[in-house]
Design a protein around this motif. Structure first.
Motif, PDB file in Angstrom:
ATOM      1  N   PRO A 125      32.862  32.704  41.165  1.00 50.33           N
ATOM      2  CA  PRO A 125      33.177  32.816  42.599  1.00 50.33           C
ATOM      3  C   PRO A 125      34.028  34.016  42.987  1.00 50.33           C
ATOM      4  O   PRO A 125      33.648  34.798  43.876  1.00 50.33           O
ATOM      5  N   PHE A 126      35.180  34.177  42.356  1.00 48.73           N
ATOM      6  CA  PHE A 126      36.068  35.263  42.758  1.00 48.73           C
ATOM      7  C   PHE A 126      35.459  36.629  42.475  1.00 48.73           C
ATOM      8  O   PHE A 126      35.642  37.570  43.252  1.00 48.73           O
ATOM      9  N   LEU A 127      34.732  36.755  41.377  1.00 53.34           N
ATOM     10  CA  LEU A 127      34.064  38.030  41.092  1.00 53.34           C
ATOM     11  C   LEU A 127      33.004  38.322  42.147  1.00 53.34           C
ATOM     12  O   LEU A 127      32.742  39.490  42.467  1.00 53.34           O
ATOM     13  N   ASN A 128      32.390  37.279  42.690  1.00 56.22           N
ATOM     14  CA  ASN A 128      31.452  37.481  43.793  1.00 56.22           C
ATOM     15  C   ASN A 128      32.179  37.967  45.038  1.00 56.22           C
ATOM     16  O   ASN A 128      31.672  38.831  45.766  1.00 56.22           O
ATOM     17  N   GLY A 129      33.369  37.414  45.277  1.00 60.17           N
ATOM     18  CA  GLY A 129      34.149  37.883  46.423  1.00 60.17           C
ATOM     19  C   GLY A 129      34.503  39.341  46.296  1.00 60.17           C
ATOM     20  O   GLY A 129      34.354  40.129  47.253  1.00 60.17           O
ATOM     21  N   TRP A 130      34.986  39.744  45.137  1.00 61.42           N
ATOM     22  CA  TRP A 130      35.331  41.157  44.931  1.00 61.42           C
ATOM     23  C   TRP A 130      34.079  42.036  44.887  1.00 61.42           C
ATOM     24  O   TRP A 130      34.126  43.213  45.262  1.00 61.42           O
ATOM     25  N   ASN A 131      32.957  41.473  44.443  1.00 62.94           N
ATOM     26  CA  ASN A 131      31.708  42.225  44.454  1.00 62.94           C
ATOM     27  C   ASN A 131      31.291  42.545  45.884  1.00 62.94           C
ATOM     28  O   ASN A 131      30.794  43.636  46.171  1.00 62.94           O
ATOM     29  N   PHE A 132      31.515  41.600  46.791  1.00 61.94           N
ATOM     30  CA  PHE A 132      31.226  41.859  48.201  1.00 61.94           C
ATOM     31  C   PHE A 132      32.081  43.004  48.738  1.00 61.94           C
ATOM     32  O   PHE A 132      31.590  43.912  49.411  1.00 61.94           O
ATOM     33  N   LEU A 133      33.368  42.970  48.426  1.00 67.10           N
ATOM     34  CA  LEU A 133      34.268  44.000  48.940  1.00 67.10           C
ATOM     35  C   LEU A 133      33.951  45.376  48.376  1.00 67.10           C
ATOM     36  O   LEU A 133      34.097  46.391  49.062  1.00 67.10           O
ATOM     37  N   SER A 134      33.504  45.421  47.132  1.00 72.72           N
ATOM     38  CA  SER A 134      33.223  46.712  46.492  1.00 72.72           C
ATOM     39  C   SER A 134      31.861  47.278  46.855  1.00 72.72           C
ATOM     40  O   SER A 134      31.538  48.408  46.480  1.00 72.72           O
ATOM     41  N   GLY A 135      31.041  46.496  47.560  1.00 76.05           N
ATOM     42  CA  GLY A 135      29.757  47.014  48.017  1.00 76.05           C
ATOM     43  C   GLY A 135      28.547  46.510  47.278  1.00 76.05           C
ATOM     44  O   GLY A 135      27.419  46.852  47.623  1.00 76.05           O
ATOM     45  N   GLY A 136      28.725  45.705  46.253  1.00 76.28           N
ATOM     46  CA  GLY A 136      27.590  45.121  45.539  1.00 76.28           C
ATOM     47  C   GLY A 136      27.315  45.774  44.214  1.00 76.28           C
ATOM     48  O   GLY A 136      27.292  46.999  44.099  1.00 76.28           O
ATOM     49  N   ASP A 137      27.145  44.938  43.199  1.00 74.82           N
ATOM     50  CA  ASP A 137      26.834  45.387  41.848  1.00 74.82           C
ATOM     51  C   ASP A 137      25.371  45.075  41.560  1.00 74.82           C
ATOM     52  O   ASP A 137      24.926  43.939  41.763  1.00 74.82           O
TER      53      ASP A 137
END
Length: 252
Positions: free
Chosen positions: A206-218
């Motif tokens: 979950p949290f890595l998905n949140g940060w993935n959203f902020l960083s623009g997507g992996d």
């Protein structure tokens, strides 16, 4: 029903504003949220880093909010539940509002709303001040910047609601804080680097998905940045629902 819900929200607002812990938490968010952005802007203005492409570096100015600030908001929400169990005020709260889900939902509105507003203001101020110090002007119109300016308070709010949910489930301040911080900054990062299974489970943390959203997507995730935000929101909603069900089922 509506009147009782509004009364419950007002009661939670009064309880929140009558204790010192939230003020300390908010002060730390402001200090680190703006301080990190100003420090970065100062370093860029002094030639210590490349100040070009300011729009693509917006997330750097928001690190104080979406990293440290999000954790503080989560802790504040944890304490908003666990201190009631610690000091025994949860019993009169449930006596005044017999429908226990309303209590948790009222806390959700108060802590979630406060987190969103404060994170949005601090994030915007940090970006403006940080960019102004670089001497390259202020750029707030790019799509990446806009996504991060509204996405950061949304992410922080979801972190706070996870903290609220864990607090309601654990009912012990130290234990709930340890779980939330360990989950945010240790557990998921450790799981993501495990041999063989790390790359397979990372897109579902979950949290890595949140940060993935902020960083623009992996590209290694199964969805784009907005899919990551939706996934994080769904996990938060599920955990909050579990907290409501458990709170309603067990003794105060």
């Amino acid at each position: 029903m509506i009147g009782q819900a509004l009364a419950a929200v007002d009661a939670e607002r009064i309880k929140l504003s009558s204790t010192r812990a939230p003020y300390w938490c908010l002060a730390m968010v402001v200090l680190f949220g703006i301080g990190v952005a100003v420090l970065l802007g100062w370093l860029l203005s002094g030639g210590y880093a490349d100040s070009a492409s300011v729009d693509t570096r917006t997330i750097d100015y928001l690190v104080g909010v979406n990293q440290f600030g999000a954790a503080v908001f989560a802790i504040m929400a944890v304490l908003g539940v666990t201190t009631e169990y610690r000091f025994g005020t949860i019993r009169p709260t449930f006596a005044a509002v017999p429908r226990r889900p309303l209590v948790i939902l009222a806390k959700t509105v108060v802590f979630g709303g406060l987190t969103f507003v404060v994170a949005a203001i601090v994030g915007l101020l940090g970006v403006v001040l940080g960019q102004a110090l670089t001497g390259n002007g202020i750029a707030l119109g790019g799509p990446d910047t806009i996504r991060q300016l509204w996405g950061t308070p949304v992410f922080a709010m979801l972190c706070a609601l996870i903290g609220l949910s864990v607090g309601a489930l654990v009912r012990h301040s130290a234990g709930a804080v340890a779980i939330v911080l360990g989950w945010m900054f240790a557990l998921e990062r450790i799981l993501s680097v495990l041999p063989r299974i790390g790359e397979n489970i990372t897109p579902f943390l979950p949290f890595l998905n949140g940060w993935n959203f902020l960083s623009g997507g992996d590209p290694t995730f199964h969805w784009n940045a907005y899919g990551s935000l939706a996934y994080f929101a769904v996990v938060t909603a599920i955990l909050l629902t579990i907290a409501i069900v458990v709170t309603s089922a067990r003794d105060a």
